[in-house]
Design an enzyme around this catalytic site. Structure first.
Site, PDB file in Angstrom:
ATOM      1  N   GLY A  44     -11.210 -12.930  -3.359  1.00  0.00           N
ATOM      2  CA  GLY A  44     -11.362 -12.639  -1.991  1.00  0.00           C
ATOM      3  C   GLY A  44     -11.550 -13.664  -0.886  1.00  0.00           C
ATOM      4  CB  CYS A  45     -13.207 -16.873  -0.735  1.00  0.00           C
ATOM      5  SG  CYS A  45     -14.899 -16.078  -0.939  1.00  0.00           S
TER       6      CYS A  45
END
Length: 150
Positions: A44-45
């Site tokens: 996600g990051c």
């Protein structure tokens, strides 16, 4: 206490993946997108950071600087930036002091994912909190900056 829309953004000074330090006060006079993210090089990051990278020219055209902040150390940030060609500063908030000053809430067992748009006078114009929708942070920040430019 969490920082909200209309609040003055708290100043900070943190070491940067690009060398030296970044101080929010030194960025006055331009808009700043500050995105807090949980951890370098996680799916996600990575999607979020790469989204900001891919739209960086649009943010710059709208007069905004972009900085990412997590609790990872500088070495981790530098590896993450090189691996994904991130051309904006990643700031090392080891101990999460700045995250706490902004009032970024934890999400489940992770540090939260919150994006702030700060106007040229240092006033917060957007607070967007969505742990599981990393790509929406870029869209929300850009929409806010477009609105401010009108």
């Amino acid at each position: 206490m969490a920082i909200g829309v209309g609040d003055q953004a708290p100043d900070f000074e943190l070491p940067s993946s690009q060398g030296g330090t970044v101080r929010l006060q030194d960025l006055r006079g331009q808009a700043v997108v500050v995105f807090f993210y949980p951890k370098d090089d996680t799916p996600g990051c990575t999607a979020e950071a790469c989204g900001f990278r891919d739209n960086l020219t649009q943010f710059q055209t709208l007069g905004a600087a972009v900085v990412g902040i997590s609790g990872d150390n500088l070495e981790s940030h530098q590896r993450f930036a090189v691996k994904h060609n991130l051309t904006f500063p990643l700031l090392a908030d080891v101990g999460n002091g700045v995250r706490k000053r902004f009032g970024v809430p934890p999400a489940m067992f992770l540090p939260g994912r919150v994006t702030y748009v700060i106007d040229p006078e240092g006033v917060v114009r957007l607070v967007f909190n969505a742990l599981l929708n990393a790509k929406a942070h870029v869209q929300q920040a850009r929409a806010c900056l477009e609105q401010l430019a009108r």
